[in-house]
Design a protein around this motif. Structure first.
Motif, PDB file in Angstrom:
ATOM      1  N   SER A 134       0.847  -1.192   0.000  1.00  0.00           N
ATOM      2  CA  SER A 134       0.000   0.000   0.000  1.00  0.00           C
ATOM      3  C   SER A 134       0.881   1.241   0.000  1.00  0.00           C
ATOM      4  CB  SER A 134      -0.950   0.018   1.202  1.00  0.00           C
ATOM      5  OG  SER A 134      -0.258   0.201   2.418  1.00  0.00           O
ATOM      6  N   TYR A 135       0.496   2.194  -0.854  1.00  0.00           N
ATOM      7  CA  TYR A 135       1.181   3.480  -0.918  1.00  0.00           C
ATOM      8  C   TYR A 135       0.134   4.565  -0.763  1.00  0.00           C
ATOM      9  CZ  TYR A 135       3.693   7.552  -2.567  1.00  0.00           C
ATOM     10  OH  TYR A 135       4.253   8.810  -2.652  1.00  0.00           O
ATOM     11  N   ALA A 136       0.324   5.418   0.241  1.00  0.00           N
ATOM     12  CA  ALA A 136      -0.645   6.470   0.540  1.00  0.00           C
ATOM     13  C   ALA A 136       0.068   7.801   0.669  1.00  0.00           C
ATOM     14  CB  ALA A 136      -1.396   6.153   1.835  1.00  0.00           C
ATOM     15  N   THR A 137      -0.634   8.861   0.280  1.00  0.00           N
ATOM     16  CA  THR A 137      -0.161  10.220   0.463  1.00  0.00           C
ATOM     17  C   THR A 137      -1.162  10.974   1.338  1.00  0.00           C
ATOM     18  OG1 THR A 137      -1.298  11.039  -1.512  1.00  0.00           O
ATOM     19  CG2 THR A 137       0.948  10.187  -1.801  1.00  0.00           C
ATOM     20  N   ARG A 138      -0.841  12.200   1.654  1.00  0.00           N
ATOM     21  CA  ARG A 138      -1.737  12.993   2.499  1.00  0.00           C
ATOM     22  C   ARG A 138      -3.067  13.270   1.809  1.00  0.00           C
ATOM     23  NH1 ARG A 138       0.900  14.559   6.929  1.00  0.00           N
ATOM     24  NH2 ARG A 138       3.185  14.726   6.880  1.00  0.00           N
ATOM     25  N   HIS A 139      -3.052  13.267   0.495  1.00  0.00           N
ATOM     26  CA  HIS A 139      -4.260  13.611  -0.249  1.00  0.00           C
ATOM     27  C   HIS A 139      -5.027  12.393  -0.748  1.00  0.00           C
ATOM     28  CE1 HIS A 139      -2.841  17.719  -0.155  1.00  0.00           C
ATOM     29  NE2 HIS A 139      -1.696  17.345  -0.698  1.00  0.00           N
ATOM     30  N   GLN A 140      -4.404  11.208  -0.756  1.00  0.00           N
ATOM     31  CA  GLN A 140      -5.052  10.026  -1.311  1.00  0.00           C
ATOM     32  C   GLN A 140      -4.546   8.771  -0.613  1.00  0.00           C
ATOM     33  OE1 GLN A 140      -7.266   7.739  -2.473  1.00  0.00           O
ATOM     34  NE2 GLN A 140      -7.598   9.251  -4.098  1.00  0.00           N
ATOM     35  N   SER A 183       1.769  10.792  -7.015  1.00  0.00           N
ATOM     36  CA  SER A 183       2.495  11.818  -6.273  1.00  0.00           C
ATOM     37  C   SER A 183       3.509  11.214  -5.319  1.00  0.00           C
ATOM     38  CB  SER A 183       1.516  12.692  -5.491  1.00  0.00           C
ATOM     39  OG  SER A 183       0.641  13.370  -6.356  1.00  0.00           O
ATOM     40  N   GLY A 184       4.665  11.829  -5.242  1.00  0.00           N
ATOM     41  CA  GLY A 184       5.692  11.397  -4.306  1.00  0.00           C
ATOM     42  C   GLY A 184       5.441  11.929  -2.909  1.00  0.00           C
ATOM     43  N   GLY A 185       6.355  11.574  -2.008  1.00  0.00           N
ATOM     44  CA  GLY A 185       6.279  12.073  -0.647  1.00  0.00           C
ATOM     45  C   GLY A 185       5.386  11.288   0.279  1.00  0.00           C
ATOM     46  N   GLY A 186       4.858  10.166  -0.190  1.00  0.00           N
ATOM     47  CA  GLY A 186       3.967   9.364   0.638  1.00  0.00           C
ATOM     48  C   GLY A 186       4.691   8.274   1.401  1.00  0.00           C
ATOM     49  N   GLY A 245       2.331  -5.352   3.670  1.00  0.00           N
ATOM     50  CA  GLY A 245       1.675  -6.223   4.632  1.00  0.00           C
ATOM     51  C   GLY A 245       0.407  -5.689   5.252  1.00  0.00           C
ATOM     52  N   LEU A 246       0.136  -4.397   5.140  1.00  0.00           N
ATOM     53  CA  LEU A 246      -1.090  -3.799   5.668  1.00  0.00           C
ATOM     54  C   LEU A 246      -1.541  -2.671   4.751  1.00  0.00           C
ATOM     55  CD1 LEU A 246      -0.426  -3.522   9.530  1.00  0.00           C
ATOM     56  CD2 LEU A 246      -2.273  -4.822   8.457  1.00  0.00           C
ATOM     57  N   ASP A 247      -2.854  -2.435   4.740  1.00  0.00           N
ATOM     58  CA  ASP A 247      -3.405  -1.312   4.005  1.00  0.00           C
ATOM     59  C   ASP A 247      -3.481  -0.086   4.907  1.00  0.00           C
ATOM     60  OD1 ASP A 247      -4.749   0.095   1.921  1.00  0.00           O
ATOM     61  OD2 ASP A 247      -6.621  -0.208   3.014  1.00  0.00           O
ATOM     62  N   GLN A 248      -3.254   1.069   4.315  1.00  0.00           N
ATOM     63  CA  GLN A 248      -3.312   2.328   5.055  1.00  0.00           C
ATOM     64  C   GLN A 248      -4.637   3.040   4.757  1.00  0.00           C
ATOM     65  OE1 GLN A 248       0.625   4.576   4.605  1.00  0.00           O
ATOM     66  NE2 GLN A 248       0.833   3.010   3.005  1.00  0.00           N
ATOM     67  N   ASP A 249      -5.401   3.332   5.781  1.00  0.00           N
ATOM     68  CA  ASP A 249      -6.600   4.146   5.602  1.00  0.00           C
ATOM     69  C   ASP A 249      -6.311   5.624   5.814  1.00  0.00           C
ATOM     70  OD1 ASP A 249      -8.175   2.036   4.858  1.00  0.00           O
ATOM     71  OD2 ASP A 249      -8.990   1.675   6.851  1.00  0.00           O
ATOM     72  N   VAL A 250      -5.165   5.931   6.409  1.00  0.00           N
ATOM     73  CA  VAL A 250      -4.588   7.271   6.399  1.00  0.00           C
ATOM     74  C   VAL A 250      -3.094   7.064   6.188  1.00  0.00           C
ATOM     75  CG1 VAL A 250      -6.328   8.284   7.923  1.00  0.00           C
ATOM     76  CG2 VAL A 250      -4.252   7.315   8.911  1.00  0.00           C
ATOM     77  N   MET A 251      -2.399   8.076   5.752  1.00  0.00           N
ATOM     78  CA  MET A 251      -0.986   7.908   5.454  1.00  0.00           C
ATOM     79  C   MET A 251      -0.209   7.479   6.694  1.00  0.00           C
ATOM     80  SD  MET A 251       1.683  10.538   3.565  1.00  0.00           S
ATOM     81  CE  MET A 251       2.230  11.446   5.015  1.00  0.00           C
TER      82      MET A 251
END
Length: 252
Positions: A95-101, A170-173, A178-184
């Motif tokens: 999982s890859y998350a950013t502040r916006h997504q 977008s970079g910076g995330g 092993g786990l999903d992120q619901d927030v970054m």
């Protein structure tokens, strides 16, 4: 909770098989938009970094790997690894998350045993299915500008998935295995965890060629030398019960 969403989408994929699709021999069919072919090829290295990790517990929110390498903006990428799943309940592999997504880029095997991809907040379900306790070499190449993702299993192209959203990843995330992120960097749900073994996970900031992917599936000691992310111990943070295993040896 995303696993419910996975189930609802997988219903519409029943009856679709890769044999009913005309699978390409290269990327040009979908990616050629009058621009120079973006696919390049790097030297194959015999010194491919060997790594192996296990997520042994199911239904937990503490066992994961956090990648320390900074993530840049990406318009194309390839991720590969050897994966053995221990459960049929569904696995979030990356999982890859950013502040916006929160769902910028996610790779998973859903409860229907199909591979699934979130890209820029949009989900698509793939055809290839994965049994438990069998090791597969899986590669996914994604072009974010066109939305297409190419799924390779054991060196062979198995599916091409069109995404409904396009743009730049977008970079910076934060990238977590092993786990999903619901927030970054957090918001973990026990039902969205992985239980299995992941070896030789790597990411390239380009589309690997079909030939490069096939070569890696045949010899895990060889890989294109321009990899950007590996899971070598100095490049990751292990959390909870995520365990480093003795990797494959490439000694002659």
């Amino acid at each position: 909770m995303k696993l419910i969403h996975y189930l609802s989408i997988s219903v519409f994929c029943v009856g679709i098989s890769s044999t009913e699709k005309v699978l390409p021999a290269n990327y040009a069919e979908f990616e050629d938009r009058g621009q120079p072919n973006p696919v390049v090829q790097a030297k194959m290295s015999r010194d491919c970094p060997q790594t192996s990790y296990e997520f042994s517990d199911r239904e937990q929110t503490t066992n994961y790997i956090r990648v320390k390498t900074p993530i840049p903006d990406l318009e194309e990428l390839t991720v590969c690894g050897w994966y053995t799943r221990y459960t049929t309940s569904g696995d979030v592999w990356l999982s890859y998350a950013t502040r916006h997504q929160q769902n910028d880029f996610i790779l998973l095997i859903n409860p229907a045993s199909h591979i699934g991809i979130w890209l820029l907040g949009s989900y698509v379900d793939g055809h290839p299915t994965f049994a438990t306790n069998i090791e597969y070499h899986i590669c996914v190449t994604t072009f974010t500008r066109t939305g297409y993702s190419y799924i390779f299993v054991n060196g062979q192209i198995e599916d091409v998935l069109p995404g409904s959203r396009v743009g730049v990843l977008s970079g910076g995330g934060v990238m977590i295995l092993g786990l999903d992120q619901d927030v970054m960097g957090g918001g973990f749900q026990a039902a969205e965890s992985a239980q299995g073994k992941l070896s030789n996970f790597m990411l390239w900031r380009r589309a690997l060629t079909f030939e490069e992917i096939t070569q890696m599936s045949l010899d895990r000691c060889h890989c294109p030398s321009d990899y950007y992310i590996t899971l070598q111990h100095s490049e990751v943070e292990l959390e909870g019960g995520a365990t480093a295993l003795v990797p494959h040896s490439c000694a002659p």
